[in-house]
Design a protein around this motif. Structure first.
Motif, PDB file in Angstrom:
ATOM      1  N   PHE A 438       4.925  -9.488   3.536  1.00 10.18           N
ATOM      2  CA  PHE A 438       3.977  -8.424   3.857  1.00 10.18           C
ATOM      3  C   PHE A 438       4.118  -7.304   2.823  1.00 10.18           C
ATOM      4  O   PHE A 438       5.214  -6.799   2.608  1.00 10.18           O
ATOM      5  N   ASP A 439       2.999  -6.942   2.219  1.00  6.82           N
ATOM      6  CA  ASP A 439       2.997  -5.902   1.186  1.00  6.82           C
ATOM      7  C   ASP A 439       1.907  -4.884   1.542  1.00  6.82           C
ATOM      8  O   ASP A 439       0.764  -5.257   1.831  1.00  6.82           O
ATOM      9  N   ILE A 440       2.242  -3.585   1.539  1.00  3.50           N
ATOM     10  CA  ILE A 440       1.257  -2.536   1.857  1.00  3.50           C
ATOM     11  C   ILE A 440       0.471  -2.191   0.592  1.00  3.50           C
ATOM     12  O   ILE A 440       1.044  -1.751  -0.416  1.00  3.50           O
ATOM     13  N   ASP A 441      -0.824  -2.415   0.641  1.00  2.00           N
ATOM     14  CA  ASP A 441      -1.698  -2.083  -0.494  1.00  2.00           C
ATOM     15  C   ASP A 441      -1.886  -0.566  -0.575  1.00  2.00           C
ATOM     16  O   ASP A 441      -2.016   0.113   0.453  1.00  2.00           O
ATOM     17  N   ASN A 442      -1.894  -0.044  -1.797  1.00  2.00           N
ATOM     18  CA  ASN A 442      -2.143   1.384  -2.062  1.00  2.00           C
ATOM     19  C   ASN A 442      -1.064   2.294  -1.457  1.00  2.00           C
ATOM     20  O   ASN A 442      -1.321   3.463  -1.158  1.00  2.00           O
ATOM     21  N   ILE A 536      -7.899   3.279   1.860  1.00  2.00           N
ATOM     22  CA  ILE A 536      -6.925   3.405   2.938  1.00  2.00           C
ATOM     23  C   ILE A 536      -5.983   2.202   2.875  1.00  2.00           C
ATOM     24  O   ILE A 536      -6.391   1.075   2.538  1.00  2.00           O
ATOM     25  N   ALA A 537      -4.723   2.430   3.200  1.00  2.00           N
ATOM     26  CA  ALA A 537      -3.715   1.370   3.106  1.00  2.00           C
ATOM     27  C   ALA A 537      -4.101   0.145   3.939  1.00  2.00           C
ATOM     28  O   ALA A 537      -4.625   0.273   5.059  1.00  2.00           O
ATOM     29  N   SER A 538      -3.860  -1.011   3.371  1.00  3.27           N
ATOM     30  CA  SER A 538      -4.119  -2.280   4.053  1.00  3.27           C
ATOM     31  C   SER A 538      -2.939  -3.208   3.775  1.00  3.27           C
ATOM     32  O   SER A 538      -1.962  -2.810   3.122  1.00  3.27           O
ATOM     33  N   LEU A 539      -3.000  -4.439   4.259  1.00  5.71           N
ATOM     34  CA  LEU A 539      -1.878  -5.380   4.106  1.00  5.71           C
ATOM     35  C   LEU A 539      -2.305  -6.615   3.326  1.00  5.71           C
ATOM     36  O   LEU A 539      -3.371  -7.199   3.587  1.00  5.71           O
ATOM     37  N   SER A 540      -1.475  -6.988   2.359  1.00  2.55           N
ATOM     38  CA  SER A 540      -1.599  -8.286   1.699  1.00  2.55           C
ATOM     39  C   SER A 540      -0.478  -9.172   2.243  1.00  2.55           C
ATOM     40  O   SER A 540       0.692  -8.796   2.167  1.00  2.55           O
ATOM     41  N   VAL A 541      -0.860 -10.321   2.781  1.00  3.14           N
ATOM     42  CA  VAL A 541       0.103 -11.165   3.504  1.00  3.14           C
ATOM     43  C   VAL A 541       0.047 -12.584   2.938  1.00  3.14           C
ATOM     44  O   VAL A 541      -1.001 -13.236   2.967  1.00  3.14           O
ATOM     45  N   ALA A 542       1.177 -13.064   2.403  1.00  2.22           N
ATOM     46  CA  ALA A 542       1.264 -14.409   1.816  1.00  2.22           C
ATOM     47  C   ALA A 542       2.341 -15.201   2.527  1.00  2.22           C
ATOM     48  O   ALA A 542       3.484 -14.746   2.639  1.00  2.22           O
ATOM     49  N   VAL A 559       8.497 -19.818  -7.082  1.00  3.73           N
ATOM     50  CA  VAL A 559       7.338 -19.887  -7.979  1.00  3.73           C
ATOM     51  C   VAL A 559       6.047 -19.922  -7.171  1.00  3.73           C
ATOM     52  O   VAL A 559       5.077 -19.200  -7.463  1.00  3.73           O
ATOM     53  N   GLU A 560       6.011 -20.750  -6.124  1.00  2.00           N
ATOM     54  CA  GLU A 560       4.776 -20.911  -5.348  1.00  2.00           C
ATOM     55  C   GLU A 560       4.444 -19.654  -4.549  1.00  2.00           C
ATOM     56  O   GLU A 560       3.292 -19.236  -4.480  1.00  2.00           O
ATOM     57  N   ILE A 561       5.437 -19.026  -3.946  1.00  2.95           N
ATOM     58  CA  ILE A 561       5.163 -17.834  -3.147  1.00  2.95           C
ATOM     59  C   ILE A 561       4.731 -16.670  -4.040  1.00  2.95           C
ATOM     60  O   ILE A 561       3.886 -15.861  -3.658  1.00  2.95           O
ATOM     61  N   ALA A 562       5.285 -16.593  -5.261  1.00  4.53           N
ATOM     62  CA  ALA A 562       4.908 -15.528  -6.197  1.00  4.53           C
ATOM     63  C   ALA A 562       3.425 -15.645  -6.577  1.00  4.53           C
ATOM     64  O   ALA A 562       2.700 -14.633  -6.644  1.00  4.53           O
ATOM     65  N   GLU A 563       2.972 -16.882  -6.808  1.00  6.43           N
ATOM     66  CA  GLU A 563       1.560 -17.093  -7.158  1.00  6.43           C
ATOM     67  C   GLU A 563       0.646 -16.732  -5.992  1.00  6.43           C
ATOM     68  O   GLU A 563      -0.415 -16.119  -6.177  1.00  6.43           O
ATOM     69  N   LEU A 564       1.058 -17.086  -4.784  1.00  6.85           N
ATOM     70  CA  LEU A 564       0.237 -16.798  -3.618  1.00  6.85           C
ATOM     71  C   LEU A 564       0.165 -15.288  -3.356  1.00  6.85           C
ATOM     72  O   LEU A 564      -0.888 -14.748  -2.976  1.00  6.85           O
ATOM     73  N   LYS A 569      -2.995 -10.144  -3.290  1.00  7.75           N
ATOM     74  CA  LYS A 569      -3.109  -8.756  -3.746  1.00  7.75           C
ATOM     75  C   LYS A 569      -4.464  -8.497  -4.426  1.00  7.75           C
ATOM     76  O   LYS A 569      -4.926  -7.352  -4.482  1.00  7.75           O
ATOM     77  N   ARG A 570      -5.093  -9.558  -4.937  1.00  5.57           N
ATOM     78  CA  ARG A 570      -6.382  -9.384  -5.626  1.00  5.57           C
ATOM     79  C   ARG A 570      -7.541  -9.223  -4.647  1.00  5.57           C
ATOM     80  O   ARG A 570      -8.654  -8.862  -5.041  1.00  5.57           O
ATOM     81  N   GLN A 571      -7.314  -9.503  -3.367  1.00  3.53           N
ATOM     82  CA  GLN A 571      -8.383  -9.409  -2.364  1.00  3.53           C
ATOM     83  C   GLN A 571      -8.581  -7.953  -1.930  1.00  3.53           C
ATOM     84  O   GLN A 571      -7.682  -7.119  -2.035  1.00  3.53           O
ATOM     85  N   THR A 572      -9.759  -7.658  -1.426  1.00  4.17           N
ATOM     86  CA  THR A 572     -10.070  -6.305  -0.949  1.00  4.17           C
ATOM     87  C   THR A 572      -9.734  -6.192   0.537  1.00  4.17           C
ATOM     88  O   THR A 572     -10.073  -7.070   1.335  1.00  4.17           O
ATOM     89  N   GLY A 573      -9.075  -5.083   0.911  1.00  7.35           N
ATOM     90  CA  GLY A 573      -8.710  -4.878   2.305  1.00  7.35           C
ATOM     91  C   GLY A 573      -7.593  -5.805   2.738  1.00  7.35           C
ATOM     92  O   GLY A 573      -6.973  -6.516   1.925  1.00  7.35           O
ATOM     93  N   SER A 574      -7.312  -5.779   4.036  1.00  2.00           N
ATOM     94  CA  SER A 574      -6.236  -6.622   4.555  1.00  2.00           C
ATOM     95  C   SER A 574      -6.633  -8.093   4.466  1.00  2.00           C
ATOM     96  O   SER A 574      -7.779  -8.466   4.798  1.00  2.00           O
TER      97      SER A 574
END
Length: 579
Positions: A438-442, A536-542, A559-564, A569-574
């Protein structure tokens, strides 16, 4: 002249020997450390058992001639050996100090084969007694000063005991294969090997286990800390200098990782089987009197388990048995009974893989008169051993202390050391899992615009949401900054991700000013100091699971999780995605 002597003479006269080389490998990473040079008879009509050939040579005073031929053949083939690897040459302990032997290993002689003394290990077998101890130790000292390596072979067999190790101070010791055979089933062997391994580490001596023939033996030796191994399971003697197969090297690394986890895991409690010891067992048909007398003669037996056809069917403490034979009529009433008539069938038994915190809870729920009795451990329905209350309490205490030491100070969640162990444990086992990042965008722009204190509140908010969304004892960790991890011991984690995103979207608004929420973004400076609009902050979840694909090592998983994560992270919003 007998037939064996005639065969030996024909072998020596025709030099009908060919060398073969068996790899000696690191039990840490599976890399080849060196090769032991062995000999095979090259002419079928001269077929003779190798051990028998050396015995015949000894009987007829041909040992020097035979050993010299073996060494010369090995050295001739050494031009094909990769530089940096070691060549192990077998040497009789009563030959190494012979002047003729010393002359055979001059610098000029080795240069003929493209070798130097650093490449050579003299593997000294001591299945016969050393005739001149002073000459032997002087010779060993001489060769070590010339940068040759000295290995003592067959430690634990014949004459190869502690005296020769203390006197010779070798660079390596090789544990006799009889010590290695079925080591996974023999606690006494394990204790001895572990002690020798610890001794080697403290004394600067490399320890090599010879004769590894099964995966179970390999895994046990790795867990005991043995540094190097050799045997048919890893690699057979071959005319060429071959490394072990990739599968075997991967297996060694896997065993090493599992051993590391078992010894150091913190948030995940160790299994009951790992803490267990073999314990004492008796047949149900054994006479109680005989066992009573055994316990009288051996005070170390404090309890025992009654087993039949491999399964535990009864348990008894020393105190309980002695009480049965005490009192006015105890002896006469019980001396002729079988032990199964006296033992309790109401004892606590647990599976090998049950975590010790669960075992502790079960143990503490017992009746007070059984409260501190050891617990019987079973594996696949068969008796495995016992684990004591003392060991359980120590293991649980260590977990709690280590978890506190390695937790994130802000969120109180486990930190990187524990996270790494948890991931490793899942990746190297076959049980279902899904590991989610889980990574918080912005987050940085919010942190800069609203202050570090507000940023900390957002991190604590996400930590709380991750806990509240958990329904199946999911592991939750805080990698650092705005990066979190959740490990599910199941594949279908989509519902969990959706719940976290929903909770975060609703609750994060409380951390923003109303104007910013109405506008849908904040105004802040980017990393180049330029004013910019940030959503506004959103979540990127891989998430990565082993539902479709299994990972053999941590590198492939990383390697695989890093690519995902990059894709999410390139998507808009959560946004979440699980593979």
């Amino acid at each position: 002249m007998d037939d064996k002597q005639q065969l030996l003479n024909r072998i020596l006269e025709g030099q009908h020997l060919t060398p073969v080389f068996q790899p000696i490998v690191s039990l840490i990473d599976g890399k080849t450390y060196g090769y032991e040079a062995l000999s095979r008879i090259s002419q079928k009509e001269l077929e003779m058992n190798i051990e028998e050939m050396f015995r015949t040579a000894s009987k007829h005073n041909k040992s020097w001639e035979l050993e010299t031929l073996c060494r010369v053949k090995a050295l001739e083939h050494s031009i094909h050996m990769e530089r940096g690897k070691k060549l192990f040459l077998n040497v009789n302990c009563n030959i190494i100090y012979d002047n003729a032997f010393r002359e055979g290993f001059t610098k000029a002689y080795l240069q003929k084969y493209g070798l130097n003394s650093n490449d050579i290990i003299f593997e000294i077998t001591e299945r016969v007694s050393i005739l001149d101890t002073h000459a032997f130790t002087s010779a060993v000292d001489h060769y070590q000063k010339q940068n040759y390596g000295i290995a003592i072979d067959d430690v634990g067999a014949g004459y190869s005991g502690l005296n020769i190790i203390a006197n010779a101070r070798p660079d390596l010791i090789k544990l006799d294969m009889n010590m290695i055979r079925d080591v996974h089933k023999d606690e006494t062997k394990q204790l001895l090997i572990k002690a020798l391994s610890e001794f080697g580490k403290n004394a600067g001596i490399l320890v090599i286990a010879e004769g590894i023939e099964t995966e179970a033996e390999l895994e046990t030796l790795v867990s005991l800390g043995v540094g190097y191994g050799q045997g048919f399971f890893l690699g057979c003697p071959d005319p060429e200098f071959k490394d072990i197969s990739k599968d075997k090297a991967d297996l060694i690394r896997s065993c090493q990782a599992k051993s590391y986890i078992r010894k150091n895991k913190t948030s995940l409690y160790p299994m009951a089987g790992y803490l267990s010891r073999s314990g004492n067992t008796f047949s149900p048909y054994e006479k109680a009197l005989k066992i009573y007398e055994t316990l009288q003669n051996d005070p170390s037996i404090t309890e025992f388990t009654v087993t039949e056809s491999g399964a535990a069917i009864g348990f008894m403490t020393r105190t309980s048995l002695f009480e049965k034979f005490g009192g006015r009529y105890g002896f006469s009433l019980n001396s002729k009974k079988s032990i199964q008539q006296l033992t309790t069938k109401n004892f606590l038994s647990v599976n090998y893989d049950m975590p010790v915190n669960q075992v502790s809870k079960l143990a503490m729920q017992r009746h007070y008169d059984q409260l501190y009795n050891p617990i019987v451990v079973e594996r696949e329905g068969n008796y495995w051993g016992i684990v004591t209350i003392k060991d359980l309490l120590e293991a649980c205490t260590k977990v709690e202390v280590d978890t506190a030491m390695h937790s994130n100070p802000l969120t109180g969640l486990p930190g990187n050391l524990i996270i790494d162990q948890e991931i490793l444990f899942r990746v190297l086992n076959d049980a279902p899992y899904c590991i989610i990042y889980f990574d918080i965008d912005n987050f940085k722009s919010y942190n800069d615009a609203y202050s570090f204190q507000s940023g900390d509140m957002m991190l604590m908010l996400l930590a709380d949401i991750l806990r509240r969304a958990a329904v199946k004892s999911e592991f939750i960790g805080h990698i650092g900054g705005d990066d979190f991890i959740v490990i599910c011991d199941y594949h279908e984690a989509e519902t969990y991700c959706e719940k976290v995103i929903e909770y975060f979207s609703h609750r994060v608004s409380s951390l923003y000013h109303k104007d910013d929420m109405d506008r849908g973004y904040i105004i802040s400076k980017n990393r180049r100091g330029i004013t910019e609009e940030f959503p506004i902050a959103s979540l990127s979840v891989a998430g990565i699971s082993n539902r479709i694909k299994a990972y053999k090592d941590i590198e492939a998983f990383s390697v695989e999780i890093a690519e995902l994560k990059k894709k999410c992270k390139r998507q808009t919003g959560s946004y979440y995605e699980i593979k």
